[in-house]
Design an enzyme around this catalytic site. Sequence first.
Site, PDB file in Angstrom:
ATOM      1  N   GLN A   1       0.854  -1.195   0.000  1.00 26.26           N
ATOM      2  CA  GLN A   1       0.000   0.000   0.000  1.00 26.26           C
ATOM      3  C   GLN A   1       0.890   1.245   0.000  1.00 26.26           C
ATOM      4  OE1 GLN A   1      -3.464  -0.573   2.996  1.00 26.26           O
ATOM      5  NE2 GLN A   1      -1.912  -2.044   3.606  1.00 26.26           N
ATOM      6  N   ASN A   2       2.198   1.031   0.149  1.00 28.67           N
ATOM      7  CA  ASN A   2       3.107   2.170   0.313  1.00 28.67           C
ATOM      8  C   ASN A   2       3.455   2.804  -1.026  1.00 28.67           C
ATOM      9  OD1 ASN A   2       3.016   1.375   2.943  1.00 28.67           O
ATOM     10  ND2 ASN A   2       5.050   0.473   2.979  1.00 28.67           N
TER      11      ASN A   2
ATOM     12  N   HIS B   1      -1.407   1.666  -4.172  1.00 24.13           N
ATOM     13  CA  HIS B   1      -1.771   3.079  -3.998  1.00 24.13           C
ATOM     14  C   HIS B   1      -0.877   4.026  -4.784  1.00 24.13           C
ATOM     15  CE1 HIS B   1      -3.940   1.934   0.040  1.00 24.13           C
ATOM     16  NE2 HIS B   1      -4.630   1.610  -1.034  1.00 24.13           N
TER      17      HIS B   1
ATOM     18  N   CYS C   1       1.405  19.127 -18.275  1.00 26.63           N
ATOM     19  CA  CYS C   1       1.593  17.913 -19.072  1.00 26.63           C
ATOM     20  C   CYS C   1       2.282  18.259 -20.396  1.00 26.63           C
ATOM     21  CB  CYS C   1       0.240  17.259 -19.327  1.00 26.63           C
ATOM     22  SG  CYS C   1       0.348  15.849 -20.456  1.00 26.63           S
TER      23      CYS C   1
ATOM     24  N   CYS D   1      -0.495  17.232 -23.419  1.00 21.92           N
ATOM     25  CA  CYS D   1      -1.751  17.947 -23.706  1.00 21.92           C
ATOM     26  C   CYS D   1      -1.853  19.289 -22.992  1.00 21.92           C
ATOM     27  CB  CYS D   1      -2.953  17.061 -23.363  1.00 21.92           C
ATOM     28  SG  CYS D   1      -3.257  16.951 -21.589  1.00 21.92           S
TER      29      CYS D   1
ATOM     30  N   GLY E   1       2.801  -4.492   8.991  1.00 25.29           N
ATOM     31  CA  GLY E   1       2.826  -3.033   9.177  1.00 25.29           C
ATOM     32  C   GLY E   1       1.652  -2.276   8.609  1.00 25.29           C
TER      33      GLY E   1
HETATM   34  C1  BJW Z   1       4.448  -1.191  12.632  1.00 21.07           C
HETATM   35  C2  BJW Z   1       5.663  -0.556  12.890  1.00 21.07           C
HETATM   36  C3  BJW Z   1       6.821  -1.354  12.816  1.00 21.07           C
HETATM   37  C4  BJW Z   1       4.128   0.907  13.058  1.00 21.07           C
HETATM   38  N1  BJW Z   1       6.719  -2.651  12.506  1.00 21.07           N
HETATM   39  N2  BJW Z   1       4.359  -2.479  12.363  1.00 21.07           N
HETATM   40  C5  BJW Z   1     -16.374   3.523   5.257  1.00 21.07           C
HETATM   41  C6  BJW Z   1     -16.238   2.163   5.481  1.00 21.07           C
HETATM   42  C7  BJW Z   1     -15.400   1.372   4.658  1.00 21.07           C
HETATM   43  C8  BJW Z   1     -14.711   1.930   3.592  1.00 21.07           C
HETATM   44  C9  BJW Z   1     -14.876   3.282   3.383  1.00 21.07           C
HETATM   45  C10 BJW Z   1     -15.698   4.065   4.198  1.00 21.07           C
HETATM   46  N3  BJW Z   1     -15.633   5.331   3.750  1.00 21.07           N
HETATM   47  C11 BJW Z   1     -14.815   5.369   2.685  1.00 21.07           C
HETATM   48  C12 BJW Z   1     -14.335   4.123   2.444  1.00 21.07           C
HETATM   49  C13 BJW Z   1     -13.391   3.730   1.371  1.00 21.07           C
HETATM   50  C14 BJW Z   1     -11.988   4.216   1.697  1.00 21.07           C
HETATM   51  C15 BJW Z   1     -11.569   3.639   3.050  1.00 21.07           C
HETATM   52  O1  BJW Z   1     -11.169   2.500   3.157  1.00 21.07           O
HETATM   53  N4  BJW Z   1     -11.658   4.428   4.111  1.00 21.07           N
HETATM   54  C16 BJW Z   1     -11.432   3.925   5.464  1.00 21.07           C
HETATM   55  C17 BJW Z   1     -10.180   4.570   6.057  1.00 21.07           C
HETATM   56  C18 BJW Z   1     -12.664   4.217   6.275  1.00 21.07           C
HETATM   57  N5  BJW Z   1     -11.144   3.704   0.642  1.00 21.07           N
HETATM   58  C19 BJW Z   1     -10.967   4.384  -0.478  1.00 21.07           C
HETATM   59  O2  BJW Z   1     -11.420   5.505  -0.671  1.00 21.07           O
HETATM   60  C20 BJW Z   1     -10.196   3.656  -1.562  1.00 21.07           C
HETATM   61  N6  BJW Z   1     -10.919   3.675  -2.756  1.00 21.07           N
HETATM   62  C21 BJW Z   1     -12.108   3.110  -2.874  1.00 21.07           C
HETATM   63  O3  BJW Z   1     -12.665   2.522  -1.968  1.00 21.07           O
HETATM   64  O4  BJW Z   1     -12.628   3.246  -4.099  1.00 21.07           O
HETATM   65  C22 BJW Z   1     -13.991   2.870  -4.356  1.00 21.07           C
HETATM   66  C23 BJW Z   1     -14.343   3.514  -5.652  1.00 21.07           C
HETATM   67  C24 BJW Z   1     -14.759   2.722  -6.689  1.00 21.07           C
HETATM   68  C25 BJW Z   1     -15.101   3.320  -7.890  1.00 21.07           C
HETATM   69  C26 BJW Z   1     -15.003   4.701  -8.036  1.00 21.07           C
HETATM   70  C27 BJW Z   1     -14.587   5.486  -6.998  1.00 21.07           C
HETATM   71  C28 BJW Z   1     -14.235   4.890  -5.793  1.00 21.07           C
HETATM   72  C29 BJW Z   1      -8.879   4.332  -1.842  1.00 21.07           C
HETATM   73  C30 BJW Z   1      -7.970   4.253  -0.673  1.00 21.07           C
HETATM   74  C31 BJW Z   1      -6.668   4.963  -0.978  1.00 21.07           C
HETATM   75  C32 BJW Z   1      -5.822   5.097   0.277  1.00 21.07           C
HETATM   76  N7  BJW Z   1      -4.838   6.071   0.064  1.00 21.07           N
HETATM   77  C33 BJW Z   1      -3.918   6.363   1.141  1.00 21.07           C
HETATM   78  C34 BJW Z   1      -3.170   7.639   0.772  1.00 21.07           C
HETATM   79  C35 BJW Z   1      -2.194   7.440  -0.380  1.00 21.07           C
HETATM   80  C36 BJW Z   1      -1.510   8.699  -0.727  1.00 21.07           C
HETATM   81  C37 BJW Z   1      -0.713   9.241   0.460  1.00 21.07           C
HETATM   82  O5  BJW Z   1       0.250   8.580   0.855  1.00 21.07           O
HETATM   83  O6  BJW Z   1      -1.040  10.304   0.955  1.00 21.07           O
HETATM   84  O7  BJW Z   1      -3.027   5.264   1.304  1.00 21.07           O
HETATM   85  S1  BJW Z   1      -4.673   6.493   2.741  1.00 21.07           S
HETATM   86  C38 BJW Z   1      -3.346   5.781   3.623  1.00 21.07           C
HETATM   87  O8  BJW Z   1      -3.827   4.588   4.288  1.00 21.07           O
HETATM   88  C39 BJW Z   1      -2.334   5.340   2.565  1.00 21.07           C
HETATM   89  C40 BJW Z   1      -1.990   3.975   3.054  1.00 21.07           C
HETATM   90  O9  BJW Z   1      -1.478   3.189   1.997  1.00 21.07           O
HETATM   91  C41 BJW Z   1      -3.287   3.461   3.619  1.00 21.07           C
HETATM   92  C42 BJW Z   1      -3.136   2.326   4.582  1.00 21.07           C
HETATM   93  O10 BJW Z   1      -2.430   2.714   5.701  1.00 21.07           O
HETATM   94  P1  BJW Z   1      -1.455   1.681   6.392  1.00 21.07           P
HETATM   95  O11 BJW Z   1      -0.380   1.309   5.473  1.00 21.07           O
HETATM   96  O12 BJW Z   1      -2.236   0.593   6.993  1.00 21.07           O
HETATM   97  O13 BJW Z   1      -0.778   2.605   7.522  1.00 21.07           O
HETATM   98  P2  BJW Z   1      -1.307   2.979   8.968  1.00 21.07           P
HETATM   99  O14 BJW Z   1      -0.579   4.194   9.402  1.00 21.07           O
HETATM  100  O15 BJW Z   1      -2.781   3.016   9.018  1.00 21.07           O
HETATM  101  O16 BJW Z   1      -0.866   1.757   9.883  1.00 21.07           O
HETATM  102  C43 BJW Z   1       0.498   1.494  10.146  1.00 21.07           C
HETATM  103  C44 BJW Z   1       0.571   0.216  10.951  1.00 21.07           C
HETATM  104  O17 BJW Z   1       1.921  -0.140  11.130  1.00 21.07           O
HETATM  105  C45 BJW Z   1      -0.057   0.316  12.350  1.00 21.07           C
HETATM  106  O18 BJW Z   1      -0.921  -0.797  12.549  1.00 21.07           O
HETATM  107  C46 BJW Z   1       1.147   0.241  13.299  1.00 21.07           C
HETATM  108  O19 BJW Z   1       0.840  -0.430  14.498  1.00 21.07           O
HETATM  109  C47 BJW Z   1       2.131  -0.535  12.467  1.00 21.07           C
HETATM  110  N8  BJW Z   1       3.545  -0.278  12.751  1.00 21.07           N
HETATM  111  N9  BJW Z   1       5.489   0.716  13.159  1.00 21.07           N
HETATM  112  C48 BJW Z   1       5.530  -3.238  12.314  1.00 21.07           C
HETATM  113  N10 BJW Z   1       8.103  -0.864  13.046  1.00 21.07           N
END
Ligand code: BJW
Length: 249
Positions: A105-106, A123, A152, A155, A192
């Site tokens: 996801q990173n 992502h 761009c 375009c 993670g």
């Molecule tokens: C360690 C550690 C160590 C620390 N060792 N561990 C309501 C319910 C359900 C879903 C939704 C909802 N409302 C909206 C949604 C959908 C939404 C969503 O899921 N939201 C929820 C948050 C509620 N999702 C979307 O919008 C996605 N798209 C989608 O659903 O499209 C549908 C669609 C269809 C057709 C047309 C239109 C739409 C898109 C999601 C995109 C996510 N983007 C981001 C940002 C990317 C750009 C940026 O970087 O700014 O991606 S959000 C952010 O979260 C980023 C990450 O990849 C993602 C996940 O986070 P991650 O990797 O889990 O990090 P953390 O910080 O949350 O956790 C870190 C973990 O590591 C922790 O557990 C720590 O304990 C651990 N840790 N140190 C081991 N050393």
Amino acid sequence: MSDKLTMLLDAPEKFRRLLVLSGAGISAESGVPTFRGGGTSTVWRGMPFEQLSSVEMVEKDLPLVWEWFDYRRGIVAGCEPNAAHLAIARAQISGRFDAFTLVTQNIDGLHRSAGSTDLIELHGNIDQARCLSCNYLLDVAEIPEDERPPVCPDCFDSMRPNVVLFGEALDDDALLQAYESAAVCDVCIVVGTSAVVYPANQIPVIAKREGAVIIEVNSDETELTAFADFSIRGKAADVLPTILGDEVN
Ligand code: BJW
């Protein structure tokens, strides 16, 4: 590690097709901040990241979105892959597995810097810009730093960071490939990630439904902990080299 997990990892015939799903926590020890730490969310200039990294913000204030990602790119530029990224890359290169899929996801590029190939970046990628109109892709390094938003070359519309923001669909091919690999893997290591973001959080669900063993590696409890077959509480850079049998670290 539990005896059962040790037995599984020591039984290569049960551990042939591997899928690793990584999240921000794997890069924490490299110095890249996570999004959701200790129950709080990242905030920059008084705004929560959910607001900054959203499709609404691209429409409302694209220069601010570029400032946010330029700031993040600056942090990542000073970071190196850690022992967890390297253990994954070496496990893939070793050829020990019949199938090895790395889904991240990173957007930080640290898996690629570690030597991983064929990775699925669900992502997107912080080092690329994409045209709002024609989807032309460009390396951000090729764009002058004061050209924000970039124009761009094809375009002449504005460009945005090539990352998947809240409210946007993921790339169909990338998601399908990840789901297909999840459906056929024997073991799914989830490292993670808080596992709260859809649709990436469905990967272990699919894997388990199709019979895979789920191993979570996380420094804290998550939404996935109760669902996983094994949940190892620890830092990715300490745990991954051990469970992947990485000999160098
Ligand atoms: C360690 C550690 C160590 C620390 N060792 N561990 C309501 C319910 C359900 C879903 C939704 C909802 N409302 C909206 C949604 C959908 C939404 C969503 O899921 N939201 C929820 C948050 C509620 N999702 C979307 O919008 C996605 N798209 C989608 O659903 O499209 C549908 C669609 C269809 C057709 C047309 C239109 C739409 C898109 C999601 C995109 C996510 N983007 C981001 C940002 C990317 C750009 C940026 O970087 O700014 O991606 S959000 C952010 O979260 C980023 C990450 O990849 C993602 C996940 O986070 P991650 O990797 O889990 O990090 P953390 O910080 O949350 O956790 C870190 C973990 O590591 C922790 O557990 C720590 O304990 C651990 N840790 N140190 C081991 N050393």
